[in-house]
Motif scaffolding. Structure first.
Motif, PDB file in Angstrom:
ATOM      1  N   LEU A 258       0.817  -1.215   0.000  1.00 58.62           N
ATOM      2  CA  LEU A 258       0.000   0.000   0.000  1.00 58.62           C
ATOM      3  C   LEU A 258       0.849   1.262   0.000  1.00 58.62           C
ATOM      4  CD1 LEU A 258      -2.909   1.112   0.174  1.00 58.62           C
ATOM      5  CD2 LEU A 258      -2.646   1.150   2.658  1.00 58.62           C
ATOM      6  N   VAL A 259       2.113   1.169   0.412  1.00 57.27           N
ATOM      7  CA  VAL A 259       2.952   2.360   0.462  1.00 57.27           C
ATOM      8  C   VAL A 259       3.051   3.013  -0.908  1.00 57.27           C
ATOM      9  CG1 VAL A 259       5.135   1.174  -0.003  1.00 57.27           C
ATOM     10  CG2 VAL A 259       5.136   3.282   1.320  1.00 57.27           C
ATOM     11  N   GLY A 260       2.933   2.184  -1.941  1.00 61.36           N
ATOM     12  CA  GLY A 260       3.005   2.730  -3.280  1.00 61.36           C
ATOM     13  C   GLY A 260       1.823   3.597  -3.646  1.00 61.36           C
ATOM     14  N   ILE A 261       0.801   3.644  -2.773  1.00 61.86           N
ATOM     15  CA  ILE A 261      -0.355   4.493  -3.042  1.00 61.86           C
ATOM     16  C   ILE A 261       0.084   5.952  -3.143  1.00 61.86           C
ATOM     17  CG2 ILE A 261      -1.141   5.187  -0.733  1.00 61.86           C
ATOM     18  CD1 ILE A 261      -3.476   3.532  -3.187  1.00 61.86           C
ATOM     19  N   GLY A 262       1.288   6.223  -2.621  1.00 63.09           N
ATOM     20  CA  GLY A 262       1.845   7.558  -2.773  1.00 63.09           C
ATOM     21  C   GLY A 262       2.011   7.946  -4.231  1.00 63.09           C
ATOM     22  N   GLY A 263       2.007   6.952  -5.111  1.00 60.11           N
ATOM     23  CA  GLY A 263       2.045   7.246  -6.527  1.00 60.11           C
ATOM     24  C   GLY A 263       0.857   8.065  -6.984  1.00 60.11           C
ATOM     25  N   ALA A 264      -0.240   7.987  -6.213  1.00 62.55           N
ATOM     26  CA  ALA A 264      -1.416   8.799  -6.532  1.00 62.55           C
ATOM     27  C   ALA A 264      -1.095  10.284  -6.422  1.00 62.55           C
ATOM     28  CB  ALA A 264      -2.570   8.438  -5.598  1.00 62.55           C
ATOM     29  N   ILE A 265      -0.164  10.634  -5.551  1.00 62.35           N
ATOM     30  CA  ILE A 265       0.241  12.031  -5.411  1.00 62.35           C
ATOM     31  C   ILE A 265       0.992  12.494  -6.653  1.00 62.35           C
ATOM     32  CG2 ILE A 265       1.627  13.625  -4.032  1.00 62.35           C
ATOM     33  CD1 ILE A 265       1.261  11.678  -1.669  1.00 62.35           C
ATOM     34  N   ALA A 266       1.748  11.565  -7.235  1.00 67.65           N
ATOM     35  CA  ALA A 266       2.623  11.938  -8.350  1.00 67.65           C
ATOM     36  C   ALA A 266       1.868  12.165  -9.644  1.00 67.65           C
ATOM     37  CB  ALA A 266       3.682  10.862  -8.552  1.00 67.65           C
ATOM     38  N   THR A 267       0.736  11.490  -9.849  1.00 70.56           N
ATOM     39  CA  THR A 267       0.081  11.577 -11.154  1.00 70.56           C
ATOM     40  C   THR A 267      -0.442  12.973 -11.479  1.00 70.56           C
ATOM     41  OG1 THR A 267      -1.920  10.612 -10.148  1.00 70.56           O
ATOM     42  CG2 THR A 267      -0.446   9.137 -11.343  1.00 70.56           C
ATOM     43  N   PRO A 268      -1.121  13.702 -10.565  1.00 73.45           N
ATOM     44  CA  PRO A 268      -1.506  15.070 -10.932  1.00 73.45           C
ATOM     45  C   PRO A 268      -0.305  16.002 -11.049  1.00 73.45           C
ATOM     46  CG  PRO A 268      -2.130  14.606  -8.648  1.00 73.45           C
ATOM     47  CD  PRO A 268      -1.688  13.310  -9.259  1.00 73.45           C
ATOM     48  N   ILE A 269       0.753  15.733 -10.271  1.00 75.55           N
ATOM     49  CA  ILE A 269       1.965  16.554 -10.369  1.00 75.55           C
ATOM     50  C   ILE A 269       2.612  16.360 -11.739  1.00 75.55           C
ATOM     51  CG2 ILE A 269       4.295  16.912  -9.472  1.00 75.55           C
ATOM     52  CD1 ILE A 269       3.200  16.151  -6.706  1.00 75.55           C
ATOM     53  N   ILE A 270       2.729  15.095 -12.164  1.00 70.93           N
ATOM     54  CA  ILE A 270       3.344  14.842 -13.467  1.00 70.93           C
ATOM     55  C   ILE A 270       2.473  15.406 -14.580  1.00 70.93           C
ATOM     56  CG2 ILE A 270       2.376  12.599 -14.191  1.00 70.93           C
ATOM     57  CD1 ILE A 270       6.108  13.479 -14.065  1.00 70.93           C
ATOM     58  N   GLY A 271       1.150  15.448 -14.349  1.00 68.52           N
ATOM     59  CA  GLY A 271       0.272  16.067 -15.336  1.00 68.52           C
ATOM     60  C   GLY A 271       0.611  17.528 -15.547  1.00 68.52           C
ATOM     61  N   ARG A 272       0.898  18.239 -14.471  1.00 68.80           N
ATOM     62  CA  ARG A 272       1.274  19.656 -14.583  1.00 68.80           C
ATOM     63  C   ARG A 272       2.644  19.811 -15.235  1.00 68.80           C
ATOM     64  NH1 ARG A 272      -1.560  19.191  -9.706  1.00 68.80           N
ATOM     65  NH2 ARG A 272      -3.380  20.578  -9.588  1.00 68.80           N
ATOM     66  N   VAL A 273       3.567  18.884 -14.923  1.00 67.49           N
ATOM     67  CA  VAL A 273       4.885  18.913 -15.568  1.00 67.49           C
ATOM     68  C   VAL A 273       4.733  18.719 -17.072  1.00 67.49           C
ATOM     69  CG1 VAL A 273       7.106  17.713 -15.783  1.00 67.49           C
ATOM     70  CG2 VAL A 273       6.112  18.127 -13.516  1.00 67.49           C
ATOM     71  N   ILE A 274       3.847  17.812 -17.459  1.00 68.91           N
ATOM     72  CA  ILE A 274       3.590  17.555 -18.881  1.00 68.91           C
ATOM     73  C   ILE A 274       3.085  18.818 -19.567  1.00 68.91           C
ATOM     74  CG2 ILE A 274       2.095  16.313 -20.502  1.00 68.91           C
ATOM     75  CD1 ILE A 274       2.198  13.961 -18.419  1.00 68.91           C
ATOM     76  N   ASP A 275       2.109  19.485 -18.936  1.00 66.59           N
ATOM     77  CA  ASP A 275       1.530  20.689 -19.537  1.00 66.59           C
ATOM     78  C   ASP A 275       2.554  21.810 -19.673  1.00 66.59           C
ATOM     79  OD1 ASP A 275      -1.000  19.538 -19.839  1.00 66.59           O
ATOM     80  OD2 ASP A 275      -1.642  20.143 -17.832  1.00 66.59           O
ATOM     81  N   ARG A 276       3.583  21.825 -18.799  1.00 66.46           N
ATOM     82  CA  ARG A 276       4.558  22.919 -18.802  1.00 66.46           C
ATOM     83  C   ARG A 276       5.847  22.580 -19.556  1.00 66.46           C
ATOM     84  NH1 ARG A 276       4.000  24.778 -12.411  1.00 66.46           N
ATOM     85  NH2 ARG A 276       1.829  25.490 -12.562  1.00 66.46           N
ATOM     86  N   LYS A 277       6.385  21.363 -19.353  1.00 64.93           N
ATOM     87  CA  LYS A 277       7.704  21.036 -19.895  1.00 64.93           C
ATOM     88  C   LYS A 277       7.670  19.950 -20.965  1.00 64.93           C
ATOM     89  CE  LYS A 277      10.731  22.701 -16.353  1.00 64.93           C
ATOM     90  NZ  LYS A 277      12.110  22.583 -15.855  1.00 64.93           N
ATOM     91  N   GLY A 278       6.549  19.327 -21.167  1.00 68.56           N
ATOM     92  CA  GLY A 278       6.450  18.310 -22.197  1.00 68.56           C
ATOM     93  C   GLY A 278       6.465  16.900 -21.643  1.00 68.56           C
ATOM     94  N   ALA A 279       5.756  16.010 -22.337  1.00 66.87           N
ATOM     95  CA  ALA A 279       5.621  14.628 -21.876  1.00 66.87           C
ATOM     96  C   ALA A 279       6.953  13.875 -21.975  1.00 66.87           C
ATOM     97  CB  ALA A 279       4.548  13.915 -22.696  1.00 66.87           C
ATOM     98  N   SER A 280       7.783  14.205 -22.951  1.00 68.26           N
ATOM     99  CA  SER A 280       9.047  13.482 -23.118  1.00 68.26           C
ATOM    100  C   SER A 280       9.998  13.737 -21.950  1.00 68.26           C
ATOM    101  CB  SER A 280       9.714  13.892 -24.432  1.00 68.26           C
ATOM    102  OG  SER A 280       8.904  13.534 -25.532  1.00 68.26           O
ATOM    103  N   PHE A 281      10.038  14.970 -21.458  1.00 76.39           N
ATOM    104  CA  PHE A 281      10.853  15.283 -20.284  1.00 76.39           C
ATOM    105  C   PHE A 281      10.360  14.490 -19.078  1.00 76.39           C
ATOM    106  CE2 PHE A 281      11.307  17.773 -16.375  1.00 76.39           C
ATOM    107  CZ  PHE A 281      12.687  17.967 -16.336  1.00 76.39           C
ATOM    108  N   ALA A 282       9.044  14.467 -18.877  1.00 77.86           N
ATOM    109  CA  ALA A 282       8.468  13.727 -17.755  1.00 77.86           C
ATOM    110  C   ALA A 282       8.765  12.235 -17.878  1.00 77.86           C
ATOM    111  CB  ALA A 282       6.955  13.969 -17.698  1.00 77.86           C
ATOM    112  N   ASN A 283       8.715  11.704 -19.094  1.00 79.20           N
ATOM    113  CA  ASN A 283       9.006  10.295 -19.362  1.00 79.20           C
ATOM    114  C   ASN A 283      10.394   9.907 -18.853  1.00 79.20           C
ATOM    115  OD1 ASN A 283       9.568   8.427 -22.435  1.00 79.20           O
ATOM    116  ND2 ASN A 283       8.892   7.680 -20.475  1.00 79.20           N
ATOM    117  N   LYS A 284      11.385  10.728 -19.144  1.00 76.33           N
ATOM    118  CA  LYS A 284      12.762  10.433 -18.734  1.00 76.33           C
ATOM    119  C   LYS A 284      12.908  10.451 -17.215  1.00 76.33           C
ATOM    120  CE  LYS A 284      14.783  12.338 -22.993  1.00 76.33           C
ATOM    121  NZ  LYS A 284      13.525  12.615 -23.704  1.00 76.33           N
ATOM    122  N   MET A 285      12.256  11.404 -16.554  1.00 79.08           N
ATOM    123  CA  MET A 285      12.334  11.482 -15.100  1.00 79.08           C
ATOM    124  C   MET A 285      11.701  10.258 -14.430  1.00 79.08           C
ATOM    125  SD  MET A 285      14.054  14.214 -14.563  1.00 79.08           S
ATOM    126  CE  MET A 285      14.899  13.715 -16.081  1.00 79.08           C
TER     127      MET A 285
END
Length: 398
Positions: A258-285
């Motif tokens: 269940l500790v991995g449920i913290g991944g739920a926090i990352a998905t909206p954050i990565i969504g904002r990174v995608i909108d600002r810096k691009g999906a390819s940058f987020a992919n590498k991270m």
């Protein structure tokens, strides 16, 4: 009802929340058997590797469902398609609960995986309803449900198994599917497909589409390999935690997962990174985070806090990478989003099925060290695709 800001009319806060919940409860059916494998093996007198076939063929079924069923979202009314699939999913859950042999259970779970592709019909629907400038944010929010479903399935199935046995988990999921069908019938919008192809031509269009789009192929390899490594880890973590020196019960295995449920926090954050810096940058991270998780697991996997940290980083990397890759492919063609997503998820879950198989195989030969090396090799293969993707080709980059 108040409209969600920065999204098109009709895509309300309540509808986004229901889409996320529907994705979570549906996708949980693919993962609930992973925590149950030890007790399933005991029930049928099977070896761990034999019981592992349940998980492998569930994911193979899910991959086939993405190939054969998800593209129908481009031509059929999506709400009716989702409800029909929920009916078959419910029957598969009943069959699994009543299974009298391991073969019966394997076939039931294969059918379950084949038809529980509902999230991959909902995600393109959400992408199409969202404004292009905020598509990453909407996809990230819907993906919260996917993360919670994937990891919550392990927690709940572990607890249910320890209290009432593994069959009870299938009955509980059956009840959840009936409730989900009612809510979707009442709240989901009517959404007709945008393509007018017969089913045969629809399927025949998949090959040329895959060959034409380099971004699609790279996204498929990237997520297929990182999800394969995810399956390597979580298919075998139950074996590690239920053996010495841990010797935990299935309930504790579910809690650790269940500790991995913290991944739920990352998905909206990565969504904002995608909108600002691009999906390819987020992919590498995301790929880098997953690789670090296995480096931690292989060096300190027998120390529980390190194992928990590794599980957290791997889940964050895997789930956030899915959002990044989907944002990439959904920018390719509005009229083929279901087919693009279907091809993408086929590769993702073929990678997952391969990871489940290789994880059990590595465990039986080299135990945890072999498992971690296997996971790192898969991530390295995925990183080769991520490093070859140029940010400039992504329409989401501003």
């Amino acid at each position: 009802m108040v409209l969600q800001s920065n999204v098109r009319p009709g895509l309300t806060q309540g509808l986004i929340a229901l889409m996320a919940a529907a994705c979570g409860f549906a996708v949980a059916n693919v993962y609930l058997n992973q925590t149950l494998l030890v007790d399933i093996a005991g029930t049928f007198g099977a070896a761990e590797a034999e019981a592992g076939i349940v998980t492998t063929l569930t994911q193979v079924g899910y991959a086939l469902g993405n190939l054969l069923i998800v593209p129908l979202g481009d031509i059929f009314e999506r709400r009716r398609l989702i409800l029909a699939l929920l009916g078959v999913v419910s029957l598969s859950l009943v069959s699994a609960a009543l299974s009298g042999s391991l073969t019966w259970l394997i076939v039931s779970n294969f059918c379950l995986g084949l038809t529980t592709v509902i999230p991959q019909i909902i995600v393109p629907l959400a992408a199409g309803m969202a404004d292009e400038r905020n598509r990453g944010k909407v996809l990230g929010t819907v993906a919260i449900g996917l993360v919670c479903g994937i990891l919550g399935a392990r927690l709940v199935s572990g607890l249910v198994d320890s209290l009432w046995g593994w069959r009870s988990m299938y009955w509980i999921s059956f009840g959840c599917m009936l409730l989900l069908a009612l809510l979707i019938r009442l709240r989901f919008p009517v959404s007709k497909g945008t393509a007018s192809l017969p089913y045969r031509r629809l399927l025949l269009s998949l090959g040329p589409l895959f060959m034409k789009e380099d971004v699609l192929r790279r996204s498929c390899l990237s997520q297929g390999m990182i999800f394969g490594s995810f399956s390597v880890f979580f298919t075998t973590i139950g074996f590690l935690l239920q053996a010495p020196p841990y010797s935990y019960s299935s309930a504790v295995v579910g809690l650790v997962g269940l500790v991995g449920i913290g991944g739920a926090i990352a998905t909206p954050i990565i969504g904002r990174v995608i909108d600002r810096k691009g999906a390819s940058f987020a992919n590498k991270m995301c790929m880098l985070a997953a690789l670090i998780s296995f480096l931690i697991a292989v060096t300190a996997g027998h120390w529980l806090p390190a194992l928990i940290l590794a599980a957290f980083l791997l889940t964050v990397g895997t789930q956030a990478n899915q959002v990044a890759c989907q944002a990439n492919i959904f920018s390719l063609s509005a009229s083929a989003r279901s087919r693009l997503n279907g091809l993408y998820m086929v590769c993702t879950f073929l990678g997952g099925a391969l990871g489940s198989y290789l994880g059990v195989w590595a465990w039986t030969r080299w135990h945890w060290t072999g498992v971690c090396i296997c996971g790192m090799v898969m991530i390295a293969a995925g990183m080769s695709a991520a490093l070859g993707t140029k940010n400039g080709g992504n329409s989401h980059k501003r």
